[in-house]
Design a protein around this motif. Structure first.
Motif, PDB file in Angstrom:
ATOM      1  N   UNK A 409       0.813  -1.219   0.000  1.00  0.00           N
ATOM      2  CA  UNK A 409       0.000   0.000   0.000  1.00  0.00           C
ATOM      3  C   UNK A 409       0.848   1.270   0.000  1.00  0.00           C
ATOM      4  N   UNK A 410       2.096   1.124   0.424  1.00  0.00           N
ATOM      5  CA  UNK A 410       3.039   2.239   0.451  1.00  0.00           C
ATOM      6  C   UNK A 410       4.391   1.756  -0.068  1.00  0.00           C
ATOM      7  N   UNK A 411       5.094   2.627  -0.769  1.00  0.00           N
ATOM      8  CA  UNK A 411       6.496   2.410  -1.119  1.00  0.00           C
ATOM      9  C   UNK A 411       7.243   3.619  -0.591  1.00  0.00           C
ATOM     10  N   UNK A 412       7.760   3.492   0.644  1.00  0.00           N
ATOM     11  CA  UNK A 412       8.322   4.654   1.314  1.00  0.00           C
ATOM     12  C   UNK A 412       7.219   5.656   1.574  1.00  0.00           C
ATOM     13  N   UNK A 426       0.881  -2.267 -11.684  1.00  0.00           N
ATOM     14  CA  UNK A 426       1.199  -0.854 -11.843  1.00  0.00           C
ATOM     15  C   UNK A 426       0.535  -0.079 -10.710  1.00  0.00           C
ATOM     16  N   UNK A 427       1.381   0.524  -9.848  1.00  0.00           N
ATOM     17  CA  UNK A 427       0.914   1.267  -8.678  1.00  0.00           C
ATOM     18  C   UNK A 427       0.955   2.768  -8.980  1.00  0.00           C
ATOM     19  N   UNK A 428      -0.226   3.386  -9.049  1.00  0.00           N
ATOM     20  CA  UNK A 428      -0.310   4.818  -9.322  1.00  0.00           C
ATOM     21  C   UNK A 428      -0.345   5.590  -8.011  1.00  0.00           C
ATOM     22  N   UNK A 429       0.565   6.571  -7.872  1.00  0.00           N
ATOM     23  CA  UNK A 429       0.599   7.421  -6.678  1.00  0.00           C
ATOM     24  C   UNK A 429      -0.189   8.713  -6.916  1.00  0.00           C
ATOM     25  N   UNK A 430      -0.064   9.289  -8.104  1.00  0.00           N
ATOM     26  CA  UNK A 430      -0.880  10.416  -8.550  1.00  0.00           C
ATOM     27  C   UNK A 430      -0.789  10.443 -10.073  1.00  0.00           C
ATOM     28  N   UNK A 431      -1.260  11.480 -10.713  1.00  0.00           N
ATOM     29  CA  UNK A 431      -1.313  11.474 -12.181  1.00  0.00           C
ATOM     30  C   UNK A 431       0.061  11.569 -12.838  1.00  0.00           C
ATOM     31  N   UNK A 432       1.097  11.921 -12.052  1.00  0.00           N
ATOM     32  CA  UNK A 432       2.446  12.082 -12.610  1.00  0.00           C
ATOM     33  C   UNK A 432       3.459  11.075 -12.103  1.00  0.00           C
ATOM     34  N   UNK A 433       3.032  10.187 -11.207  1.00  0.00           N
ATOM     35  CA  UNK A 433       3.989   9.264 -10.595  1.00  0.00           C
ATOM     36  C   UNK A 433       3.401   7.859 -10.516  1.00  0.00           C
ATOM     37  N   UNK A 434       4.158   6.885 -10.952  1.00  0.00           N
ATOM     38  CA  UNK A 434       3.725   5.494 -10.835  1.00  0.00           C
ATOM     39  C   UNK A 434       4.935   4.557 -10.791  1.00  0.00           C
ATOM     40  N   UNK A 435       4.673   3.377 -10.270  1.00  0.00           N
ATOM     41  CA  UNK A 435       5.676   2.315 -10.157  1.00  0.00           C
ATOM     42  C   UNK A 435       5.053   1.026 -10.672  1.00  0.00           C
ATOM     43  N   UNK A 456      15.693  12.175 -10.848  1.00  0.00           N
ATOM     44  CA  UNK A 456      16.086  12.005  -9.441  1.00  0.00           C
ATOM     45  C   UNK A 456      14.950  11.367  -8.651  1.00  0.00           C
ATOM     46  N   UNK A 457      13.718  11.833  -8.871  1.00  0.00           N
ATOM     47  CA  UNK A 457      12.583  11.263  -8.143  1.00  0.00           C
ATOM     48  C   UNK A 457      12.262   9.852  -8.628  1.00  0.00           C
ATOM     49  N   UNK A 458      12.425   9.617  -9.908  1.00  0.00           N
ATOM     50  CA  UNK A 458      12.219   8.258 -10.445  1.00  0.00           C
ATOM     51  C   UNK A 458      13.119   7.273  -9.708  1.00  0.00           C
ATOM     52  N   UNK A 459      14.378   7.626  -9.566  1.00  0.00           N
ATOM     53  CA  UNK A 459      15.339   6.732  -8.897  1.00  0.00           C
ATOM     54  C   UNK A 459      15.025   6.583  -7.407  1.00  0.00           C
ATOM     55  N   UNK A 460      14.477   7.638  -6.821  1.00  0.00           N
ATOM     56  CA  UNK A 460      14.056   7.568  -5.416  1.00  0.00           C
ATOM     57  C   UNK A 460      12.891   6.578  -5.269  1.00  0.00           C
ATOM     58  N   UNK A 461      11.957   6.600  -6.208  1.00  0.00           N
ATOM     59  CA  UNK A 461      10.823   5.661  -6.182  1.00  0.00           C
ATOM     60  C   UNK A 461      11.321   4.235  -6.343  1.00  0.00           C
ATOM     61  N   UNK A 462      12.257   4.014  -7.272  1.00  0.00           N
ATOM     62  CA  UNK A 462      12.775   2.667  -7.499  1.00  0.00           C
ATOM     63  C   UNK A 462      13.538   2.151  -6.287  1.00  0.00           C
ATOM     64  N   UNK A 463      14.255   3.032  -5.619  1.00  0.00           N
ATOM     65  CA  UNK A 463      14.978   2.621  -4.413  1.00  0.00           C
ATOM     66  C   UNK A 463      14.001   2.278  -3.298  1.00  0.00           C
ATOM     67  N   UNK A 464      12.930   3.065  -3.159  1.00  0.00           N
ATOM     68  CA  UNK A 464      11.898   2.755  -2.169  1.00  0.00           C
ATOM     69  C   UNK A 464      11.226   1.425  -2.465  1.00  0.00           C
ATOM     70  N   UNK A 465      11.032   1.147  -3.727  1.00  0.00           N
ATOM     71  CA  UNK A 465      10.456  -0.134  -4.131  1.00  0.00           C
ATOM     72  C   UNK A 465      11.348  -1.286  -3.691  1.00  0.00           C
TER      73      UNK A 465
END
Length: 471
Positions: A409-412, A426-435, A456-465
């Motif tokens: 339910x959360x990635x970081x 495919x996990x959608x966080x908002x209209x501009x961010x997904x994993x 930079x934020x993309x890589x932060x999301x992948x690291x949180x994943x």
């Protein structure tokens, strides 16, 4: 005996373990049975790429086919790209095409791709029909079959697939516009099957890794940023390269670099192509993309008033729509670099797509960065990256089960707002961010994908994943 299973794009296995002469013969027997059941006078086009043993495995398949009274169309010698086999399958009205290739897999692999008579990947239901016909053992004495035996001469036809492909390129593209544009361009074949033909198309490029090396210098010939650092550094050191193209082992996937030596992902390439084909060339048709592609493609299609269709991952699903004579498809593409457009066959083709981008730059007189800015004016700026996690199958299965049962339910700090599960998760966080999380169908790999406004934020999301799933 090993059960042979076709993945999203053919059967692949490690050479000398499961990928053996006998197993190639088994697959070919299954193919032969299917052909004889579905065609009165079956014929097949076959070729191989630059991988180890390509000629041997083509000869193995060829012997099986002629022993089953199936006409074979092939090259006298040398490697060809997958798009060349697909194009020749269509050109010669063959029943089927076969490519001995493991595409972008590591050099220890080889594989077996099946191509439909329409010039693209064989459709999934037909691949499944062939799978069940593969015998448990090879029953043919390969040593007893002599290809030079006169009794087979009517079953063998030799053609120049590379020349056929070159003829198609010369017919479609304004190569003089590219040559006279002043653009400084580079090409990295990754030691793959595009290395010869591109030198004939545009001989004045800067070339990297355009020589025969079946080991690929120990690296998987997949045109993604982590595998193309040498190309990136070359662009930066030269200082005058406007754009660089890279293709994979069988030259059906594309990688692209801008003048700054920065990787341009397939999402951006697809958006650029839609922009060029619709606005600049006046073409129409629907756009079909795989599940891991950016939602901005849908926004681009809405901007131009054309239909967008999303399908499971695997170009065969896209090709099925493109091959339907009742459908009008402008472009079919997937995140992994496989893209086809209506000016060509319904087949991924890294060189063809690269030439289209270069023609766009040449005819518009604009840099790649300027053209990307035109795209951003329509869909907004974004960044994307994929990270492949090499983990054992046991952990992969645990993670996939958690995805399936909704445990994440959360990635970081990123809260999941909605989930799509057409093919992967495919996990959608908002209209501009997904994993997105998806297991590979052919390797012990878990693929993770992310999109956000900045890299930079993309890589932060992948690291949180990675931290969340424990990979």
């Amino acid at each position: 005996m090993t059960k042979i299973k076709f993945g999203t794009d053919g059967w692949r296995a490690i050479i000398a373990q499961e990928y053996t002469v006998d197993n190639v013969a088994r697959v070919s027997l299954g193919v032969a049975s299917w052909l004889k059941s579905n065609f009165d006078k079956p014929s097949i086009v076959i070729g191989h790429d630059c991988r180890f043993g390509g000629a041997l495995f083509v000869e193995t398949a060829l012997k099986i086919f002629i022993s089953q009274n199936i006409k074979v169309i092939t090259t006298k010698k040398g490697f060809v790209s997958t798009p060349m086999v697909s194009l020749s399958t269509l050109n010669h009205s063959a029943s089927l095409g076969v490519v001995i290739t493991a595409s972008h897999n590591p050099p220890s692999y080889n594989g077996y791709k099946l191509k439909g008579n329409f010039g693209g990947p064989l459709l999934p239901n037909e691949v499944a029909e062939i799978e069940v016909l593969i015998p448990d053992a090879n029953s043919v004495d390969l040593a007893a079959i002599k290809i030079t035996d006169r009794k087979f001469e009517d079953l063998l036809k030799y053609i120049d697939m590379e020349q056929e492909y070159l003829d198609a390129v010369n017919k479609e593209f304004d190569l003089e516009a590219i040559k006279s544009s002043g653009l400084k361009l580079a090409y990295d074949a990754m030691y793959g099957a595009g290395q010869s033909v591109i030198k004939r198309i545009l001989p004045d490029l800067d070339f990297l890794h355009c020589d025969y090396n079946p080991s690929f210098m120990g690296q998987a010939p997949e045109p993604i940023a982590k595998n193309l650092t040498e190309l990136s550094e070359f662009i930066k050191s030269k200082g005058n390269i406007d754009c660089a193209l890279a293709t994979d082992g069988d030259a059906d996937r594309i990688g692209l670099y801008d003048a700054n030596g920065e990787f341009v992902d397939s999402h951006h390439i697809i958006l650029l192509l839609i922009h060029y084909l619709v606005k600049y060339k006046g073409l129409t048709g629907k756009v079909v993309t795989g599940f891991s592609s950016t939602p901005r493609i849908k926004a681009m299609c809405a901007h131009y008033g054309i239909e967008h269709v999303e399908v499971p991952i695997g170009f065969k699903y896209i090709a099925g729509i493109m091959a339907d004579e009742n459908e009008d498809v402008l472009l079919g593409g997937e995140e992994s670099g496989g893209i086809a457009i209506k000016t060509h066959i319904p087949e991924r083709d890294g060189i063809w797509i690269g030439l289209t981008i270069w023609e766009f730059m040449a005819k518009s007189g604009k840099s790649l960065d300027t053209l990307i800015q035109e795209v951003y004016e329509i869909v907004g700026e974004f960044a994307f990256e994929r990270s492949d996690l090499h983990i054992d199958n046991e952990l992969k299965e645990v993670i996939v089960e958690k995805c399936k049962t909704g445990k994440y339910n959360f990635f970081g700090k990123y809260k999941v707002e909605r989930i799509e599960d057409m093919d992967g998760y495919k996990y959608h966080f908002d209209e501009n961010r997904w994993l997105m999380i998806r297991p590979s169908g052919t390797e012990p790999v878990l693929r993770t994908y992310a999109e956000a406004p900045t890299l930079k934020e993309v890589r932060h999301i992948l690291e949180n994943c990675k931290l969340t799933i424990g990979a």
